[in-house]
Design an enzyme around this catalytic site. Structure first.
Site, mmCIF file in Angstrom:
data_model
loop_
_atom_site.group_PDB
_atom_site.id
_atom_site.type_symbol
_atom_site.label_atom_id
_atom_site.label_comp_id
_atom_site.label_asym_id
_atom_site.label_seq_id
_atom_site.Cartn_x
_atom_site.Cartn_y
_atom_site.Cartn_z
ATOM 1 N N HIS A 48 4.542 -1.996 53.052
ATOM 2 C CA HIS A 48 4.174 -3.385 53.345
ATOM 3 C C HIS A 48 5.137 -4.021 54.341
ATOM 4 C CE1 HIS A 48 6.835 -5.921 50.392
ATOM 5 N NE2 HIS A 48 7.490 -4.848 50.800
ATOM 6 N N ASP A 94 17.138 7.352 51.912
ATOM 7 C CA ASP A 94 17.315 6.055 52.574
ATOM 8 C C ASP A 94 18.404 6.222 53.624
ATOM 9 O OD1 ASP A 94 17.431 3.100 53.054
ATOM 10 O OD2 ASP A 94 16.241 3.052 51.217
#
Length: 443
Positions: free
Chosen positions: A345, A300
């Site tokens: 998404h 990340d």
């Protein structure tokens, strides 16, 4: 035709089953007390109990709406804006944390001294909240927590989720009509299926319009570290939601066979899992505790993984590591599984395809990409509780990020757009889960 009496009879039947479950397992009866459990007691995750609980919710909502009548249902929806504005005001003024977690609560006059607000203003706000089940007056001119308001104070991640919705989602929602109506550019089917606009595409979102920014939500968080920290807590709370429980990920894929080979390691799950966009690593830590021979690499933002590294239990430090990585750049690690939970998404079809395509060169024979995502279905396929959640999330993705949730055909299209050699190997929705586990590999 179902009558009111039919619904009431079904409600009684489901309620009786739940009461029997609680009594036979010596579990606490649900209440509004500040000491009540945060979730309905079902520690063994008995599917029969969960089905009865959901059926009870759906039938009571149906009975309520029928008893209200169509006009009153519309009025209730309209009045819900007052719930949000009241909670936003209380949150901004830090009032919930000033009310002690005791049965007797605090006098309005004392709370007035702490907040420098007139008692009448406090009564106006908190008495409205009480009608929604947040706070109550245990005695005249005293205000106290209910179970629901208390959990917002006690449960840090849930409090972060609530604050995120009030301070980011709520303002964006007020600008959605302008975006859909064309004042700021609307997400069309061609945009959803295009090559992807990255963060630029998010600059046309209702969120961007609400906050007066040219880019999107993720850049906004980068510039506001306190809000970013809160958002990470909010995402942790999503994992604690029953329908998004991490246990569905733990149990819904054959992690024990990851990396199996010949000889000693066969079937013992000694492989490597890359948790792409894995935030502070709470999912990897959960999986590592269950599968003690798997190794995890959490990827990340640099500051996000640094935070995760500092919070990781010492017992997992030899099997869970952290790496700063931008998933719009080539994947540097060859692994057995690339896990992406609630990542794709957030992006248009083109950008989601880019994210997956950047993984492909690092994949080896037998490697899998595992997505954990909501897979939308046609109306009426799932129960009312799950459908309402699914539609809420779909609209929220639209207003916050200029994207939408996807159905099976949508995911298959994105996978092929990423690399023609990839295919969806299977989609598994564990019983009780609102997420599905999408397994992707080479043809």
């Amino acid at each position: 035709m179902t009558t009111l009496s039919d619904l009431a009879a079904r409600i009684t039947l489901h309620a009786k089953l739940l009461d029997e479950h609680l009594q036979s397992n010596n579990l606490p009866t649900p209440s509004f007390s500040i000491d009540a459990p945060p979730d309905f007691p079902n520690p063994d995750k008995d599917p029969r109990v969960e089905a009865a609980r959901v059926a009870l919710i759906e039938d009571t909502q149906t009975l309520r709406n029928l008893a209200l009548g169509p006009g009153q249902v519309v009025r209730q929806v309209g009045w819900s804006i007052i719930d949000l504005s009241t909670q936003h005001t209380l949150l901004t003024l830090h009032i919930p944390s000033l009310i002690p977690l005791t049965p007797t609560g605090i006098p309005y006059t004392t709370l007035s001294t702490l907040t420098h607000l007139p008692p009448q203003t406090l009564k106006l706000l908190l008495r409205q909240s009480a009608t929604a089940g947040l706070f109550h007056e245990p005695s005249p001119n005293h205000i106290a927590h209910t179970a629901s308001s208390a959990v917002l104070v006690r449960d840090g991640p849930l409090g972060d989720w609530f604050a995120h919705h009030l301070e980011e989602v709520f303002p964006a929602a007020l600008k959605l009509a302008m975006v859909v109506g064309g004042s700021k550019g609307v997400v069309t089917e061609s945009k959803m299926e295009g090559e992807g606009g990255g963060k630029k595409g998010m600059g046309n979102s209702a969120f961007s319009l609400a906050f007066g920014i040219e880019d999107g939500f993720w850049d906004f968080l980068e510039r506001n570290p306190d809000r970013q920290r809160r958002f990470l807590g909010a995402m942790e709370a999503v994992g604690g939601d029953g329908g998004h429980s991490l246990r569905f990920v733990v149990e819904g894929f054959q992690w024990g066979s990851v990396g199996e080979g010949e000889g000693e390691g066969k079937g013992e799950g000694k492989g490597v899992v890359v948790d792409v966009g894995g935030s502070a690593g709470f999912l990897s830590a959960t999986l590592a505790q269950t599968y003690p021979k798997l190794h995890f690499i959490v990827q990340d933002y640099a500051h996000t993984v640094e935070s995760g590294r500092s919070q990781l239990p010492p017992s997992l430090q030899d099997r869970v590591s952290f790496m700063a990585h931008d998933f719009f750049t080539p994947q540097p690690v060859s692994a057995d599984v690339y896990l992406l939970r609630h990542v794709c998404h957030n992006w248009s079809d083109g950008d989601a395809a880019r994210i997956l395509g950047n993984i492909v060169p690092a994949m080896k024979e037998g490697s899998r990409i595992v997505l954990v995502e909501v897979v939308v279905v046609e109306p009426g396929v799932v129960g009312g509780v799950q459908e309402r959640y699914m539609r809420n999330v779909d609209v929220n993705m639209f207003q916050m990020l200029n994207t939408q949730e996807r159905g099976v055909e949508d995911w298959e299209r994105v996978v092929k757009q990423a690399d023609a050699r990839l295919e969806v190997k299977g989609i598994n929705q564990p019983e009780g889960s609102w997420d599905s586990i999408i397994e992707i590999g080479f043809e």
